[in-house]
Write an enzyme that holds these catalytic residues in place. Structure first.
Site, mmCIF file in Angstrom:
data_model
loop_
_atom_site.group_PDB
_atom_site.id
_atom_site.type_symbol
_atom_site.label_atom_id
_atom_site.label_comp_id
_atom_site.label_asym_id
_atom_site.label_seq_id
_atom_site.Cartn_x
_atom_site.Cartn_y
_atom_site.Cartn_z
ATOM 1 N N VAL A 228 0.848 -7.823 1.069
ATOM 2 C CA VAL A 228 1.340 -8.401 -0.184
ATOM 3 C C VAL A 228 1.110 -7.419 -1.334
ATOM 4 C CG1 VAL A 228 1.173 -10.839 0.441
ATOM 5 C CG2 VAL A 228 -0.867 -9.650 -0.435
ATOM 6 N N ARG B 198 1.985 -3.253 -1.640
ATOM 7 C CA ARG B 198 3.181 -2.430 -1.784
ATOM 8 C C ARG B 198 3.570 -1.905 -0.408
ATOM 9 N NH1 ARG B 198 5.140 -4.030 -6.336
ATOM 10 N NH2 ARG B 198 4.365 -3.068 -8.259
ATOM 11 N N ASP C 110 5.617 -9.003 2.940
ATOM 12 C CA ASP C 110 6.374 -9.440 1.765
ATOM 13 C C ASP C 110 6.902 -8.248 0.971
ATOM 14 O OD1 ASP C 110 7.235 -11.676 0.058
ATOM 15 O OD2 ASP C 110 5.887 -10.801 -1.430
ATOM 16 N N GLU D 141 13.178 -1.569 -0.538
ATOM 17 C CA GLU D 141 13.554 -2.957 -0.807
ATOM 18 C C GLU D 141 14.911 -2.981 -1.484
ATOM 19 O OE1 GLU D 141 10.410 -4.855 -2.991
ATOM 20 O OE2 GLU D 141 8.935 -4.475 -1.442
ATOM 21 N N HIS E 61 9.749 -9.970 -1.003
ATOM 22 C CA HIS E 61 8.946 -9.666 -2.199
ATOM 23 C C HIS E 61 8.928 -10.856 -3.149
ATOM 24 C CE1 HIS E 61 7.307 -6.130 -4.758
ATOM 25 N NE2 HIS E 61 6.756 -7.272 -5.127
ATOM 26 N N SER F 92 6.060 -13.342 -2.757
ATOM 27 C CA SER F 92 4.859 -14.132 -2.453
ATOM 28 C C SER F 92 4.201 -14.706 -3.699
ATOM 29 C CB SER F 92 3.853 -13.284 -1.670
ATOM 30 O OG SER F 92 3.288 -12.283 -2.477
#
Lengths: 323, 323
Positions: free
Chosen positions: A229, A231, A255, A260, A279, A281
């Site tokens: 959670v 990077r 996450d 991304e 991404h 959370s």
């Protein structure tokens, strides 16, 4: 302090909500990435609302009177480039907003692994009634890599439900109020074999980039689950994929990712022991308002010449803990 | 007490593990449902290891010297029929084994709802990156219907992570050590509108059968989720299906059902706001050993003429709390 300061707001598809109070006290220039350089010229402050944007370094040349940058996230890595780091510009972040929501997410994925929820959903989709035995979470061991406020919230919540929790931080210490024992990050590999769950929530810096590589995964238990959670760049993704594919570790809940959105051809999408989320959370209903409130509080402090909250140590790459 | 008592063990596909100690101290007759009557004739005790079997009432006529029945579950409804209830036969259960595992399961499904895990899994299966905002669990309200040991473990765990918890039991009280406030079951409908999560964990008795009907669901919030880890018969299933289909409530996590296995034609299998699991919420790795340990402890007490643990009040239908 100018009479009416110029504030540049870097946004993506959405504008920040609830900016009326700030608009009454500043000339606010809203811009997307492509207009950033022009909007920075003559600006006194920059609010990086599009907190994953990587556009700030490329527009930095135009920042001719900037004194303050605030980012609407906990991680400051997108704006920690040499130009800002070596300048006198003050950097603040949104420490605190995401702590508890992310801790809840982490507890949720630990329970999802322990109680085999993914398989229950898959069996339900085929209308199959198949009893299984599942794991107890109480007594399991979690290693939380990252001892900032989010890591502390995770530690508190996991301990509240009966896990044994230790931390990994920059410096080892024995009497941390939230973790008890904190191991030094340079000894990470020595402590990975003890953990049932390894949770990555460290800030991304030159010291933490790629810290979860094949050497780290090899040190984990074959029954261990890895949770990220923090990077995506904390992880060497190809090493993680290999570890998951070869049964070096038992599963992962991810996450955040090196790239991304996660590319379509990533094998992580289809691995049955992997939980992918986009991404989100920490992004509870109301998070955007909460982020603007944090900025607005600092804006009022800035205008009143009071100390700003959440000032980032630009050499460390995060807000040092006051504990 | 006979020199060597006769113990009948009713089992299904599996035999109970770890019975060597008991086999050394009793004549043990292992039987499946179809041989139960014959195996009960002349038996001193019955261990209902196949705890969902409904075969005991039909074989009861053969129980000519039975003095003790122990069931390998918390719920005793399969053996609470008039013949046993009105006899002098002592009934004990396996109170305690499932408390914490079921509490973890309940916390898990609450987090799965709050963090939208089912949708994340569905999106992952299509390789779709779709950010959403999710709920915080902290501060939400849970109503736990059933104040036995499992309900108390649920209350403790939910409170530990920041939910506000109240209970519903037979009698109202204001100073319960685990719940604080407990409302009386006959006022259930008055308190349902306050809850974000309604958790059914009451024993199945003539008073609780069908207590969750359309009147109860109508009283819940449209955002409420219903969790059943008690017995399927606590619920009027057709009313639950209607409530879920019509948006009267927002979702349900169901581990128990009126008919088990859940029939193929049940609409619950395919409702997207429903999590189905096959009566396994308490069944952790090692649960079968734990169940036999509870029985073996009572067996030693029985042989030594000491007080048995977990004696069921056959009129109430459960082991009365000592608190």
């Amino acid at each position: 302090m100018p009479e009416t300061p110029v504030l540049t707001v870097l946004h993506g598809d959405r504008l920040p909500p609830g900016m009326q109070g700030i608009e009454a006290a500043a000339v606010v220039r809203y811009t997307r990435e492509d207009g950033l350089a022009e909007a920075l010229r003559g600006a006194d402050a920059l609010f990086v609302y599009d907190f994953l944007s990587k556009a700030v370094p490329g527009a930095w040349h135009a920042a001719d009177r900037l004194r303050w940058v605030h980012i609407a996230s906990a991680g400051v890595d997108p704006v920690l480039f040499p130009g800002l780091r070596d300048s006198d510009v003050v950097l603040t972040n949104s420490r605190g907003v995401f702590d508890r929501p992310i801790a809840e997410y982490v507890l949720g994925v630990l329970l999802a692994f322990a109680k085999d929820f993914a398989r229950s959903a898959e069996l339900q989709s085929r209308k199959r009634w198949l009893h299984r035995e599942t794991e107890r979470l109480t007594g399991k061991r979690a290693l939380v890599v990252g001892t900032g406020p989010i890591g502390r919230a995770i530690a508190g919540l996991l301990r509240a439900v009966g896990l044994e929790v230790t931390g990994v931080g920059r410096r080892a210490r024995a009497d941390d109020p939230d973790f008890g024992t904190v191991h030094a990050a340079d000894r990470l590999v020595d402590h990975l074999p003890d953990a049932d769950f390894v949770i990555a929530v460290a800030p991304l810096t030159e010291h933490t980039k790629g810290m979860f590589d094949s050497r780290a995964f090899d040190a984990m238990r074959p029954t261990a689950r890895f949770v990220n959670v923090g990077r995506g760049e904390l992880v060497v993704t190809s090493d993680l994929v290999d570890a998951l594919r070869d049964g070096v570790i038992a599963g992962a809940a991810l996450d955040v990712f090196e790239t991304e959105p996660l590319p379509q051809d990533s094998p992580l999408w289809t691995m049955e022991n992997v939980l992918v989320s986009p991404h989100m959370s920490g992004d509870f209903v109301g998070w955007r308002d909460a982020l603007v409130e944090v900025f607005a509080d600092n804006f009022r402090r800035w205008r009143a010449d009071r100390d700003l909250r959440n000032v980032v140590d630009k050499q460390l790459g995060y807000v040092p803990s006051t504990r």
